[in-house]
Design an enzyme around this catalytic site. Structure first.
Site, short mmCIF file in Angstrom:
data_model
loop_
_atom_site.label_atom_id
_atom_site.label_comp_id
_atom_site.label_asym_id
_atom_site.label_seq_id
_atom_site.Cartn_x
_atom_site.Cartn_y
_atom_site.Cartn_z
N ARG A 101 0.84 -1.19 0.00
CA ARG A 101 0.00 0.00 0.00
C ARG A 101 0.89 1.25 0.00
O ARG A 101 1.97 1.24 0.61
CB ARG A 101 -0.84 -0.04 1.28
CG ARG A 101 -1.82 1.08 1.46
CD ARG A 101 -2.99 0.94 0.55
NE ARG A 101 -4.12 1.74 0.99
CZ ARG A 101 -5.11 2.10 0.18
NH1 ARG A 101 -5.10 1.76 -1.09
NH2 ARG A 101 -6.13 2.78 0.65
N THR A 376 -9.75 0.58 -9.53
CA THR A 376 -8.86 -0.38 -8.90
C THR A 376 -8.91 -1.57 -9.83
O THR A 376 -9.79 -1.65 -10.68
CB THR A 376 -9.42 -0.70 -7.50
OG1 THR A 376 -9.36 0.49 -6.72
CG2 THR A 376 -8.68 -1.81 -6.79
N THR A 394 -4.16 -0.46 -7.18
CA THR A 394 -4.98 0.73 -7.47
C THR A 394 -4.17 2.00 -7.54
O THR A 394 -3.07 2.08 -6.97
CB THR A 394 -6.08 0.88 -6.40
OG1 THR A 394 -7.00 1.88 -6.81
CG2 THR A 394 -5.52 1.26 -5.05
N ASN A 396 -6.34 4.51 -6.84
CA ASN A 396 -7.53 5.04 -6.17
C ASN A 396 -8.53 5.49 -7.24
O ASN A 396 -9.23 4.67 -7.81
CB ASN A 396 -7.22 6.15 -5.17
CG ASN A 396 -8.39 6.36 -4.21
OD1 ASN A 396 -9.20 5.45 -4.03
ND2 ASN A 396 -8.51 7.52 -3.62
N GLU A 415 -4.21 8.37 -3.54
CA GLU A 415 -4.61 7.48 -2.45
C GLU A 415 -4.78 8.21 -1.12
O GLU A 415 -5.41 7.68 -0.20
CB GLU A 415 -3.56 6.37 -2.29
CG GLU A 415 -4.11 5.02 -1.94
CD GLU A 415 -4.82 4.38 -3.11
OE1 GLU A 415 -6.05 4.20 -3.01
OE2 GLU A 415 -4.17 4.06 -4.13
N ASP A 418 -8.03 8.24 0.66
CA ASP A 418 -8.53 7.11 1.45
C ASP A 418 -8.36 7.33 2.95
O ASP A 418 -8.94 6.60 3.76
CB ASP A 418 -7.84 5.80 1.04
CG ASP A 418 -8.57 5.09 -0.09
OD1 ASP A 418 -9.67 5.52 -0.44
OD2 ASP A 418 -8.03 4.10 -0.62
N SER A 447 -7.65 0.73 3.48
CA SER A 447 -8.13 0.31 2.16
C SER A 447 -9.30 -0.65 2.29
O SER A 447 -9.49 -1.28 3.33
CB SER A 447 -6.98 -0.42 1.44
OG SER A 447 -7.44 -1.02 0.25
N GLY A 473 -13.74 -1.31 -7.05
CA GLY A 473 -14.99 -0.62 -6.72
C GLY A 473 -14.97 0.13 -5.40
O GLY A 473 -16.02 0.34 -4.80
N GLY A 474 -13.79 0.52 -4.93
CA GLY A 474 -13.71 1.33 -3.71
C GLY A 474 -14.35 0.61 -2.53
O GLY A 474 -14.09 -0.56 -2.27
N1 GLY Z 1 -8.51 3.09 -3.08
C1 GLY Z 1 -9.55 2.23 -2.71
C2 GLY Z 1 -9.18 1.33 -1.57
O1 GLY Z 1 -8.02 1.03 -1.38
O2 GLY Z 1 -10.06 0.96 -0.82
#
Ligand code: GLY
Length: 574
Positions: A101, A376, A394, A396, A415, A418, A447, A473-474
């Site tokens: 990440r 993503t 991702t 983001n 990102e 988030d 995330s 899809g977030g």
């Molecule tokens: N950027 C979306 C997630 O990591 O949840």
């Protein structure tokens, strides 16, 4: 590609003849293969993974190759400038995860996204250079290959297909052409992005060739020098200089200090399956685990797929699990997370008692932002030795913060959005998060990415590979993975049907249930509204990719896979 397609058709024909039962009864077939399977959002990437498996590489080698190709051919989400997670099952049954990440730069601070009015400013956290977290993907993909790879393929071989596609070019698929046309005004406001994706001011059309020579130079540098090729040297200099010139915070020091973390997976047992997911700083494994354990005593199959009772139980479990997520979870290097307690039997028994019978529960009333464009991508690999790789990565938002690093040719993430820019205010996905996920220098943002590996647990405790699942899809990633898993586990769907079945979503706040078109019948919608649910139609809740292992068939072991969304998902195998 044509050979691969021909092979798929051949295998498909073979499987229709060979496999009895539910597969024959189906109208929609996934991709099948006998020796290995790769499923990703883009055909060149799946083909690259396939080549690596054919060359004797394992699932980890193939996953690394797929990740690098996606940076070239699926630039809205595949990336060098973003981050991700790997869940990997070794053929001996041990499961590992890698956390790559992005991190907040050292100079980041709690209130950096507040405007003059004291409220979170989405322009700052989504579109400015302050939106960018220190990228983790190059280090993560290299670590995947180094730590778990077969040792049979060199770094240059892993990167070869990505390099050639960036250098010689490829014909962008419909999804990329559409995405670039749709985002033209915003993306072309960055001269470095414009030069690559709108050459001479022209928007790419189907049949054009997209060449990315600067990205190819960066990939060549990584192929030659490994992580130093990205995190020090001219690529790091270019990124740091771009930041310094445009008000961003990432320095050479931040890049040099970036490290991938190897973490224990989150594992829960659910009705004869063991589900392995990603722990914090992803919330995917915890939320999926909580929802499954909350649902375990209920007979979901008897309720019927997408019936009012089924939607009610899933939504109430999701309400409880997302409430815990938004309160407790953040980067475990910075906040104490009571993970074991959150997944313990007694705690979940007490939480389950909060599920109201026959009516909707209520989340706190609060204003919320509508989910914005997100992007993503997830891919799955299965090798013939029983290795399973689930990777979600991702930038983001689609194309991240929109700027390509001048001279280095890759998009930067956004990102930082988030994080809870202002605890209590919704982020891009409408998630209302707390202090545990506030911004701090060096911290990783929470995330929802949910790369998941599932095994079947025998009466003697032995485990057999079953499914690899993930989604884009977030905030909707977790509920997408949940529904694909339940479709496979309880409703006799093949992997294509499981991925394509319309879905619904709830995340505590906003207090609505989002529905894809045709997810529920008019009767079911009326029943749910009568129970007090606010329903909201949404065009699509995210894309899913899944692959599964079919065992116990007369023909031996087969693999099936499918990726949905935008018509470009591709599976391949041999
Ligand atoms: N950027 C979306 C997630 O990591 O949840």
């Amino acid at each position: 590609m044509q050979t691969i397609r021909a092979l798929q058709i051949l295998l498909l024909t073979a499987i229709i003849i060979i496999i009895p039962g539910p597969v024959q009864a189906s109208r929609a077939f996934p991709f099948y293969s006998h020796e290995g399977m790769v499923v990703s959002a883009e055909p060149h990437a799946s083909a690259a993974g396939f080549e690596v498996l054919r060359a004797g590489g394992n699932a980890a080698d193939a996953a690394a190759a797929v990740g690098f190709v996606l940076a070239a051919t699926f630039p809205s989400a595949g990336n060098l400038g973003g981050g991700g997670f790997l869940v990997y099952r070794r053929p001996d049954g041990r499961v590992f995860t890698l956390n790559y990440r992005e991190k907040a730069p050292a100079a980041a601070s709690r209130d950096m996204f507040l405007g003059a009015d004291g409220k979170a400013d989405p322009e700052l956290s989504r579109r400015s250079l302050l939106a960018v977290g220190v990228p983790g993907s190059p280090a993560g993909m290299l670590e995947t290959w180094e730590r778990f790879g077969s040792g049979k393929l060199s770094r240059e071989q892993i990167l070869a297909r990505a390099l050639s596609l960036a250098e010689k070019g490829f014909a962008p698929d419909f999804g990329l052409v559409e995405g670039l046309a749709h985002e033209r005004e915003w993306l072309s406001s960055h001269p470095s992005t414009s030069a690559v994706f709108y050459p001479g001011g022209k928007t790419l059309e189907p049949g054009d060739t997209l060449r990315q020579p600067d990205l190819a130079r960066t990939l060549r540098e990584i192929a030659g020098r490994g992580r130093d090729g990205f995190y020090s040297g001219w690529v790091a200099d270019s990124l740091a200089a771009f930041m310094a010139a445009g008000g961003g915070l990432i320095t050479r020091g931040d890049l040099a200090a970036y490290r991938v973390q190897a973490l224990e997976p989150v594992a829960v047992d659910y009705r004869g399956y063991r589900v392995y997911g990603m722990g914090p700083p992803s919330s995917g494994g915890m939320v999926l685990g909580q929802v499954l354990k909350l649902l375990e005593p209920f007979d979901l199959a008897a309720m019927g797929h997408n019936s009012a009772a089924y939607v009610h139980h899933l939504v109430e479990a999701e309400r409880l699990a997302y409430a815990d997520r938004n309160h407790y979870l953040g980067d475990p290097d910075y906040v104490e997370i009571p993970l074991a307690s959150l997944l313990s039997g007694p705690y979940l028994d007490s939480r389950r008692r909060l599920i109201p019978e026959g009516r909707a529960g209520k989340s706190l009333e609060t204003s919320h932002g509508r989910p914005g464009p997100d992007h993503t991508t997830h891919f799955c690999v299965i090798d013939r030795w029983g290795g399973l790789a689930a990777v979600t990565t991702t930038l983001n938002g689609g194309f991240g913060m929109g700027a390509v690093v001048p001279g280095a040719g890759f998009f930067l993430n956004n990102e930082m959005d988030d994080f809870a820019a202002a605890p209590g205010e919704p982020n891009m996905f409408g998630l209302v998060q707390g202090e545990a996920n506030s911004v701090a220098g060096g911290k990783r943002m929470l995330s929802c990415m949910t790369p998941t590996v599932v095994t079947r647990v025998g009466g003697d405790g032995s485990e057999e590979p079953a499914f690899v699942i993930g989604a884009a899809g977030g905030s909707r990633i977790i509920t997408t993975v949940l529904q694909v898993f339940l479709n496979l586990a309880h409703f006799g769907m093949n992997v294509r049907e499981a991925v394509e079945a319309p879905r619904f979503h709830h995340q505590h706040l906003p207090d609505v249930v989002c529905l894809e078109p045709n997810a529920l019948s008019a009767d079911t919608r009326r029943l749910l509204e009568g129970m007090g649910y606010a329903l909201e139609r949404i065009d699509h809740l995210g894309t899913a990719s899944a692959a599964c292992v079919l065992t116990g068939l007369e023909s031996g072991t087969w693999y099936a896979g499918w990726a949905d969304g935008m018509g470009v998902g591709a599976g391949t195998g041999y």
